[in-house]
Design an enzyme around this catalytic site. Structure first.
Site, PDB file in Angstrom:
ATOM      1  N   GLY A  46       0.666  -1.521   0.135  1.00  0.00           N
ATOM      2  CA  GLY A  46      -0.086  -0.318  -0.260  1.00  0.00           C
ATOM      3  C   GLY A  46       0.805   1.154   0.037  1.00  0.00           C
ATOM      4  O   GLY A  46       1.875   1.376   0.250  1.00  0.00           O
ATOM      5  N   GLN A  51       3.039  10.223   1.674  1.00  0.00           N
ATOM      6  CA  GLN A  51       4.842   9.624   1.671  1.00  0.00           C
ATOM      7  C   GLN A  51       5.453   9.979   0.515  1.00  0.00           C
ATOM      8  O   GLN A  51       6.493   9.505   0.706  1.00  0.00           O
ATOM      9  CB  GLN A  51       3.608   8.222   1.924  1.00  0.00           C
ATOM     10  CG  GLN A  51       3.622   7.451   2.796  1.00  0.00           C
ATOM     11  CD  GLN A  51       3.477   5.854   2.754  1.00  0.00           C
ATOM     12  OE1 GLN A  51       2.738   5.626   2.667  1.00  0.00           O
ATOM     13  NE2 GLN A  51       4.563   4.774   3.691  1.00  0.00           N
ATOM     14  N   CYS A  94       5.819   0.078   7.492  1.00  0.00           N
ATOM     15  CA  CYS A  94       5.853   1.149   6.589  1.00  0.00           C
ATOM     16  C   CYS A  94       6.863   1.655   6.478  1.00  0.00           C
ATOM     17  O   CYS A  94       7.551   1.619   6.402  1.00  0.00           O
ATOM     18  CB  CYS A  94       5.711   1.506   7.523  1.00  0.00           C
ATOM     19  SG  CYS A  94       4.811   3.312   7.365  1.00  0.00           S
ATOM     20  N   LEU A  95       6.247   1.752   4.955  1.00  0.00           N
ATOM     21  CA  LEU A  95       7.457   1.733   3.516  1.00  0.00           C
ATOM     22  C   LEU A  95       8.583   3.896   4.676  1.00  0.00           C
ATOM     23  O   LEU A  95       9.128   4.052   3.443  1.00  0.00           O
ATOM     24  CB  LEU A  95       7.577   2.686   2.372  1.00  0.00           C
ATOM     25  CG  LEU A  95       6.650   0.932   1.991  1.00  0.00           C
ATOM     26  CD1 LEU A  95       6.314   1.202  -0.041  1.00  0.00           C
ATOM     27  CD2 LEU A  95       8.151  -0.008   1.154  1.00  0.00           C
ATOM     28  N   HIS A 136      -4.486   1.238   7.672  1.00  0.00           N
ATOM     29  CA  HIS A 136      -3.170   2.110   7.692  1.00  0.00           C
ATOM     30  C   HIS A 136      -2.391   2.933   6.709  1.00  0.00           C
ATOM     31  O   HIS A 136      -2.247   4.245   6.825  1.00  0.00           O
ATOM     32  CB  HIS A 136      -2.177   1.061   7.387  1.00  0.00           C
ATOM     33  CG  HIS A 136      -0.714   0.888   7.358  1.00  0.00           C
ATOM     34  ND1 HIS A 136       0.496   0.727   8.088  1.00  0.00           N
ATOM     35  CD2 HIS A 136      -0.157   1.791   6.760  1.00  0.00           C
ATOM     36  CE1 HIS A 136       2.086   0.678   7.905  1.00  0.00           C
ATOM     37  NE2 HIS A 136       1.334   1.825   6.794  1.00  0.00           N
ATOM     38  N   GLU A 137      -3.049   2.791   5.983  1.00  0.00           N
ATOM     39  CA  GLU A 137      -2.903   3.735   4.503  1.00  0.00           C
ATOM     40  C   GLU A 137      -3.573   5.403   4.987  1.00  0.00           C
ATOM     41  O   GLU A 137      -3.522   6.281   4.175  1.00  0.00           O
ATOM     42  CB  GLU A 137      -3.720   3.418   2.792  1.00  0.00           C
ATOM     43  CG  GLU A 137      -3.141   2.251   2.330  1.00  0.00           C
ATOM     44  CD  GLU A 137      -1.143   2.786   2.699  1.00  0.00           C
ATOM     45  OE1 GLU A 137      -1.021   3.481   3.109  1.00  0.00           O
ATOM     46  OE2 GLU A 137      -0.402   1.625   3.350  1.00  0.00           O
ATOM     47  N   HIS A 140      -2.573   7.112   7.457  1.00  0.00           N
ATOM     48  CA  HIS A 140      -1.268   8.447   6.879  1.00  0.00           C
ATOM     49  C   HIS A 140      -2.056   9.261   6.236  1.00  0.00           C
ATOM     50  O   HIS A 140      -1.590  10.687   6.227  1.00  0.00           O
ATOM     51  CB  HIS A 140      -0.542   7.495   5.854  1.00  0.00           C
ATOM     52  CG  HIS A 140       0.873   6.288   5.648  1.00  0.00           C
ATOM     53  ND1 HIS A 140       1.848   7.153   6.582  1.00  0.00           N
ATOM     54  CD2 HIS A 140       0.373   5.553   5.467  1.00  0.00           C
ATOM     55  CE1 HIS A 140       2.223   5.973   6.377  1.00  0.00           C
ATOM     56  NE2 HIS A 140       1.895   5.106   6.248  1.00  0.00           N
TER      57      HIS A 140
HETATM   58  O1  GNR Z   1       4.596  -2.527   2.437  1.00  0.00           O
HETATM   59  C1  GNR Z   1       3.202  -2.012   3.668  1.00  0.00           C
HETATM   60  N1  GNR Z   1       3.519  -3.613   4.368  1.00  0.00           N
HETATM   61  C2  GNR Z   1       2.178  -3.537   5.257  1.00  0.00           C
HETATM   62  C3  GNR Z   1       2.280  -4.787   6.026  1.00  0.00           C
HETATM   63  C4  GNR Z   1       1.613  -4.816   7.479  1.00  0.00           C
HETATM   64  C5  GNR Z   1       0.156  -3.409   7.504  1.00  0.00           C
HETATM   65  C6  GNR Z   1       0.748  -2.053   6.847  1.00  0.00           C
HETATM   66  C7  GNR Z   1       1.114  -2.348   5.472  1.00  0.00           C
HETATM   67  S1  GNR Z   1       1.664  -1.025   4.544  1.00  0.00           S
HETATM   68  C8  GNR Z   1       3.241  -1.290   4.221  1.00  0.00           C
HETATM   69  C9  GNR Z   1       3.293   0.012   3.187  1.00  0.00           C
HETATM   70  C10 GNR Z   1       3.300   1.313   3.848  1.00  0.00           C
HETATM   71  O2  GNR Z   1       3.916   2.051   4.282  1.00  0.00           O
HETATM   72  N2  GNR Z   1       1.972   2.155   3.715  1.00  0.00           N
HETATM   73  O3  GNR Z   1       1.857   2.943   3.954  1.00  0.00           O
HETATM   74 NI    NI Z   2       2.643   3.184   6.005  1.00  0.00          NI
END
Ligand code: GNR
Ligand code: NI
Length: 184
Positions: A46, A51, A94-95, A136-137, A140
């Protein structure tokens, strides 16, 4: 298509609330394509526009496994319209918090309402990793990182390490912060 630089915490832009998109136009569609390319290259499941330095309510995701048919989602102005009482714990990454992982508790199932890449309103029910990733997204878009769901002790441990890594990297101080490739 282009791969965009991903902001790494601590960065003030990751703590801002993103503004709604008014028109799903070619600029927004191009950004979503670039975000998907950036996400696949990372690789990640995601990515949220903040980001890549764009403070708009836009997310992309694809939780299909390697070797499966890709299932990209492009979501504009996503909103949770229902969350389950039942919670689930999932190990998140999270990236923008590279190389850090922790268990996060969130509602196990959700319904999300959003505009697709044509500006058409849609609703999607999700559970499992897709529900986790959508939450999660959307976090952000509200300036929230997964570490904000952890204890202050665990959160500060991760953020301190990332700050230290940033300070140790030459040319990656304030002046070396990558500029967003898109301006909406
Ligand atoms: O790549 C991602 N893996 C992930 C694993 C578990 C829960 C959420 C994520 S999202 C993350 C990519 C990211 O930072 N998205 O904002
Ligand atoms: Ni993230």
């Amino acid at each position: 298509m282009a791969i965009l630089p991903i902001l790494v915490a601590p960065d003030p832009r990751l703590k801002q609330v993103a503004a709604p998109v008014e028109q799903v136009d070619d600029t927004v569609r191009r950004l979503m394509d670039d975000m998907l390319e950036t996400m696949y290259a990372a690789p990640g499941i995601g990515l949220a526009a903040p980001q890549v330095g764009v403070l708009r309510r836009i997310i992309v995701l694809d939780v299909a496994s390697e070797g499966e048919t890709p299932q990209p989602y492009r979501m504009v102005n996503p909103e949770l319209v229902w969350v389950s009482d039942e919670d689930a714990s999932y190990e998140e990454g999270c990236l923008s918090l590279p190389d850090h992982y922790a268990d996060v508790v969130r509602p196990a199932a959700i319904r999300v309402r959003y505009l697709d890449e044509h500006g058409v309103e849609r609703e999607l029910a999700a559970e499992g990793v897709l529900a986790t990733c959508i939450q999660h997204e959307i976090d952000h878009l509200d300036g929230i990182l997964f570490v904000d769901h952890l204890s202050a002790l665990k959160r500060n441990m991760i953020l301190r390490k990332l700050l230290k890594a940033k300070k140790a990297k030459p040319g990656k101080g304030k002046a070396g912060t990558p500029e967003p490739a898109h301006v909406l």
